[in-house]
Design a protein around this motif. Sequence first.
Motif, PDB file in Angstrom:
ATOM      1  N   LEU A 157      20.222   2.679  63.627  1.00  0.00           N
ATOM      2  CA  LEU A 157      18.972   3.183  64.209  1.00  0.00           C
ATOM      3  C   LEU A 157      17.913   3.461  63.146  1.00  0.00           C
ATOM      4  O   LEU A 157      16.726   3.218  63.371  1.00  0.00           O
ATOM      5  N   ALA A 158      18.332   3.957  61.994  1.00  0.00           N
ATOM      6  CA  ALA A 158      17.376   4.190  60.909  1.00  0.00           C
ATOM      7  C   ALA A 158      16.792   2.868  60.415  1.00  0.00           C
ATOM      8  O   ALA A 158      15.590   2.777  60.132  1.00  0.00           O
ATOM      9  N   GLY A 159      17.617   1.840  60.336  1.00  0.00           N
ATOM     10  CA  GLY A 159      17.123   0.521  59.937  1.00  0.00           C
ATOM     11  C   GLY A 159      16.129  -0.044  60.930  1.00  0.00           C
ATOM     12  O   GLY A 159      15.108  -0.632  60.548  1.00  0.00           O
ATOM     13  N   VAL A 160      16.403   0.142  62.198  1.00  0.00           N
ATOM     14  CA  VAL A 160      15.478  -0.320  63.239  1.00  0.00           C
ATOM     15  C   VAL A 160      14.158   0.448  63.164  1.00  0.00           C
ATOM     16  O   VAL A 160      13.071  -0.147  63.273  1.00  0.00           O
ATOM     17  N   ALA A 161      14.237   1.749  62.965  1.00  0.00           N
ATOM     18  CA  ALA A 161      13.011   2.553  62.854  1.00  0.00           C
ATOM     19  C   ALA A 161      12.201   2.130  61.633  1.00  0.00           C
ATOM     20  O   ALA A 161      10.975   1.991  61.706  1.00  0.00           O
ATOM     21  N   PHE A 162      12.874   1.916  60.512  1.00  0.00           N
ATOM     22  CA  PHE A 162      12.179   1.476  59.301  1.00  0.00           C
ATOM     23  C   PHE A 162      11.522   0.121  59.518  1.00  0.00           C
ATOM     24  O   PHE A 162      10.360  -0.085  59.152  1.00  0.00           O
ATOM     25  N   ALA A 163      12.244  -0.802  60.132  1.00  0.00           N
ATOM     26  CA  ALA A 163      11.691  -2.137  60.375  1.00  0.00           C
ATOM     27  C   ALA A 163      10.498  -2.080  61.325  1.00  0.00           C
ATOM     28  O   ALA A 163       9.519  -2.811  61.143  1.00  0.00           O
ATOM     29  N   ALA A 164      10.580  -1.217  62.330  1.00  0.00           N
ATOM     30  CA  ALA A 164       9.474  -1.124  63.291  1.00  0.00           C
ATOM     31  C   ALA A 164       8.201  -0.605  62.641  1.00  0.00           C
ATOM     32  O   ALA A 164       7.103  -1.061  62.963  1.00  0.00           O
ATOM     33  N   VAL A 165       8.347   0.328  61.726  1.00  0.00           N
ATOM     34  CA  VAL A 165       7.155   0.894  61.085  1.00  0.00           C
ATOM     35  C   VAL A 165       6.625  -0.028  59.999  1.00  0.00           C
ATOM     36  O   VAL A 165       5.413  -0.171  59.835  1.00  0.00           O
ATOM     37  N   THR A 166       7.506  -0.663  59.255  1.00  0.00           N
ATOM     38  CA  THR A 166       7.054  -1.469  58.114  1.00  0.00           C
ATOM     39  C   THR A 166       6.788  -2.932  58.445  1.00  0.00           C
ATOM     40  O   THR A 166       6.305  -3.666  57.587  1.00  0.00           O
TER      41      THR A 166
END
Length: 92
Positions: free
Chosen positions: A26-35
């Motif tokens: 989930l942290a990877g998905v959140a990071f990818a969504a923002v960046t």
Amino acid sequence: MATRTRAQRDAITVEIGYALLSAAVLAGVAFAAVTAPVYLLVSSPAVNRVMLMAGCSLAGAVYVLRVVHVLWRYKGAPGTQPSQPGRTSPDS
């Protein structure tokens, strides 16, 4: 403090592993969504740096919140299981 059985220790270990793995995903998905806009759009280096910092901050917060959420709701203590297999509560 009561001693725990091998099955209870194994269950806790599996729950911790699940919490850490699902939090990382989930942290990877959140990071990818923002960046993602950083890599898709041409913008200034200052905007890129802010977006990357925001992505890192959000990913860290999501990671911690997910681990806490999963482990907080885990009820592996003795006496929390239904008294009859296949039933949802002892008085079913």
